[in-house]
Design a protein around this motif. Structure first.
Motif, PDB file in Angstrom:
ATOM      1  N   GLN A  47      68.229   8.150  40.258  1.00  0.00           N
ATOM      2  CA  GLN A  47      68.990   8.324  39.419  1.00  0.00           C
ATOM      3  C   GLN A  47      70.477   7.655  39.680  1.00  0.00           C
ATOM      4  OE1 GLN A  47      70.737  12.934  38.539  1.00  0.00           O
ATOM      5  NE2 GLN A  47      70.904  11.184  37.042  1.00  0.00           N
ATOM      6  N   TYR A  48      71.217   7.249  38.964  1.00  0.00           N
ATOM      7  CA  TYR A  48      72.463   6.300  39.424  1.00  0.00           C
ATOM      8  C   TYR A  48      72.377   5.524  40.811  1.00  0.00           C
ATOM      9  CZ  TYR A  48      73.840  10.112  35.814  1.00  0.00           C
ATOM     10  OH  TYR A  48      74.539  11.954  35.488  1.00  0.00           O
ATOM     11  N   SER A  51      70.167   2.276  39.259  1.00  0.00           N
ATOM     12  CA  SER A  51      71.254   1.547  38.914  1.00  0.00           C
ATOM     13  C   SER A  51      71.695   0.106  39.425  1.00  0.00           C
ATOM     14  CB  SER A  51      71.741   1.858  37.523  1.00  0.00           C
ATOM     15  OG  SER A  51      71.646   3.499  36.538  1.00  0.00           O
ATOM     16  N   TYR A  92      78.915   5.613  43.209  1.00  0.00           N
ATOM     17  CA  TYR A  92      77.093   6.233  42.789  1.00  0.00           C
ATOM     18  C   TYR A  92      76.429   6.621  44.175  1.00  0.00           C
ATOM     19  CZ  TYR A  92      76.815   5.780  38.197  1.00  0.00           C
ATOM     20  OH  TYR A  92      76.928   5.827  37.020  1.00  0.00           O
ATOM     21  N   GLU A 309      74.034   6.035  30.983  1.00  0.00           N
ATOM     22  CA  GLU A 309      72.779   5.856  31.829  1.00  0.00           C
ATOM     23  C   GLU A 309      71.477   5.239  32.372  1.00  0.00           C
ATOM     24  OE1 GLU A 309      72.070   6.401  35.626  1.00  0.00           O
ATOM     25  OE2 GLU A 309      70.058   7.215  36.239  1.00  0.00           O
ATOM     26  N   TRP A 364      80.213  13.330  34.448  1.00  0.00           N
ATOM     27  CA  TRP A 364      79.671  11.829  35.267  1.00  0.00           C
ATOM     28  C   TRP A 364      80.758  11.433  35.608  1.00  0.00           C
ATOM     29  CZ3 TRP A 364      77.057   8.016  32.106  1.00  0.00           C
ATOM     30  CH2 TRP A 364      76.318   7.370  32.884  1.00  0.00           C
TER      31      TRP A 364
END
Ligand SMILES: [Zn+2]
Length: 453
Positions: A47-48, A51, A92, A309, A364
């Protein structure tokens, strides 16, 4: 005489000692994690940072290869390497490097990726969560948001809710979405609720009875209700009559157009779903109902606001000011606005400043942008009572990320409070009190006290 630097050191030392209460995670059960085949690439890019890789130009197809532990890691490194190089500046990536360095010996690069993966495999056994979450990240307990599986027509495979809420209480306390009640779009959605509750649902009134019963059963076990609908639609939840909601509900059952689907190998004919637009009055009605029930049982409501997200989102859909009607109507419900509403930070500020039932949550936020998170916290401390700020929520699906995030969060809170002390906005003791509030006591008061009594 106190020297500059002394205060900064004292603040950061004290903040390192605070046992965090983490307002938001999506971690799988440890027993499932330690059973899976792990390496640096298949875990860190779940994840994160993914992106950012896609935003930097990596194709979706190549991204999926990076996660596949069956492909030799050398091949996957070849694919990711130029993209990792250009996302290393983002926070990130920084959170991952902090985790890789402190847990597995080195930041992630050409020379270290195999070594990190070996150490990760070695540590991937019982005790992993205690080591990372308790010992390294210093987290006392985390609120665990259950991620539901993507929709399936195979309603007979819907797990009982109690299964979903089975969390390891050493680390977690569950948060529940009541999501299947607020996203109904076709007959199988209704059948799934009926099936898992062991009943029949033929009318909107049946559906409401089941929602009430579920709230009653779960209210003593969950720390909060989560509203996540901002990922699908604007978070404007209009006041809708039961008549409008019922019309949408009945439309679902009067569909004359059918789809042929395969559900877990079973071939079925199912009525086509109604559009999200048509379903909206029903969804709005059910969201209001969920909030009313949260109010009845005194359960706080966590709401996703701001950025999503993943890639290609519509941030304007989740501007926190869309929630004003709910905030004004349900004064007995405490609303916890997630992610500071980023990028709508100041909008969130105004809501929390003016409404007694609005809280600000940094879940987050520290890893979306540490500098913006510091700016937000500094603004909030200038404007919002300190009992309404929740300073940490890891929001990760893998524990290494939670650790990296916790380091950045503690650093951020230390920096902001040091600045406030140096500017003489706060005395040292006041700053330390604020740190304890925002990193632990506020979350304890908001979410956990009710469950203990
Ligand atoms: Zn989340």
């Amino acid at each position: 005489m106190v020297f500059k630097g002394d205060e900064s050191r004292e603040i950061s030392e004290e903040i390192k000692k605070i046992k965090l209460i983490d307002t938001h995670e999506h971690l799988q059960r440890e027993e499932n994690r330690v059973r899976s085949d792990v390496d640096a690439l298949s875990i860190f890019f779940l994840q994160y940072a993914s992106s950012d890789l896609i935003s930097s130009g990596l194709s979706y197809g190549d991204y999926q290869k990076i996660l596949d532990p069956k492909i030799p890691i050398e091949q996957r490194w070849e694919i990711i390497s130029p993209f990792w190089d250009v996302i290393r500046n983002t926070s990130y990536a920084r959170a991952l490097n902090i985790a890789a360095r402190d847990l597995y010996g080195s930041e992630l690069n050409e020379k270290s990726y195999k070594e990190i993966s070996l150490k990760m495999k070695e540590m991937n056994r019982n005790g992993l969560y205690r080591w990372i979450l308790k010992e390294k990240a210093g987290i006392e307990i985390s609120l665990q948001d259950t991620l539901l599986k993507p929709k399936s027509y195979a309603y007979w495979n819907t797990p009982p809710i109690t299964k979903l809420l089975e969390v390891d209480r050493e680390f977690f306390i569950p948060v529940h979405r009541f999501q299947d009640f607020t996203t109904i779009q076709d007959r199988s959605d209704v059948e799934a609720i009926a099936f898992r509750r062991g009943t029949n649902v033929h009318t909107l009134s049946d559906l409401l009875d089941n929602l009430e019963a579920e709230f009653n059963e779960l209210s003593g076990r969950i720390a909060a209700v989560k509203l996540w609908l901002g990922y699908r639609r604007p978070i404007i939840f209009e006041k809708t009559t039961i008549h409008e909601a019922e019309k949408a509900f009945n439309r679902i059952f009067s569909q004359r157009v059918f789809d042929r689907v395969e559900a877990d190998g079973v071939r079925m004919t199912v009525p086509e779903d109604i559009s999200l637009e048509e379903a909206k009055p029903l969804h709005d009605f059910m969201v209001h109902k969920v909030i009313q029930l949260a109010g009845r049982y005194g359960i706080p409501v966590q709401i996703h606001t701001g950025m999503h997200e993943g890639n290609e989102n519509i941030p304007a859909n989740t501007n926190p000011t869309h929630l004003i009607n709910l905030i004004m109507e349900y004064k007995n419900v405490k609303f916890d606005l997630f992610h500071g509403g980023y990028p709508y930070i100041s909008e969130s500020t105004v809501l929390a400043k003016n409404f007694p039932n609005v809280y600000l949550d940094m879940a987050w936020l520290h890893i979306i942008s540490p500098s913006k998170a510091r700016e937000a916290l500094s603004e909030w401390l200038d404007t919002v009572p300190s009992n309404k700020i929740l300073g940490f929520g890891g929001d990760y699906v893998f524990p290494e990320g939670v650790y990296g995030h916790s380091v950045i969060a503690r650093e951020n809170v230390s920096k902001v409070l040091t600045e406030k002390v140096e500017d003489k906005d706060l005395k040292l003791e006041e700053a330390l009190t604020v740190a304890r509030r925002i990193l632990r006591e506020n979350a304890e008061n908001l979410f956990l006290k009710r469950l203990k009594t």
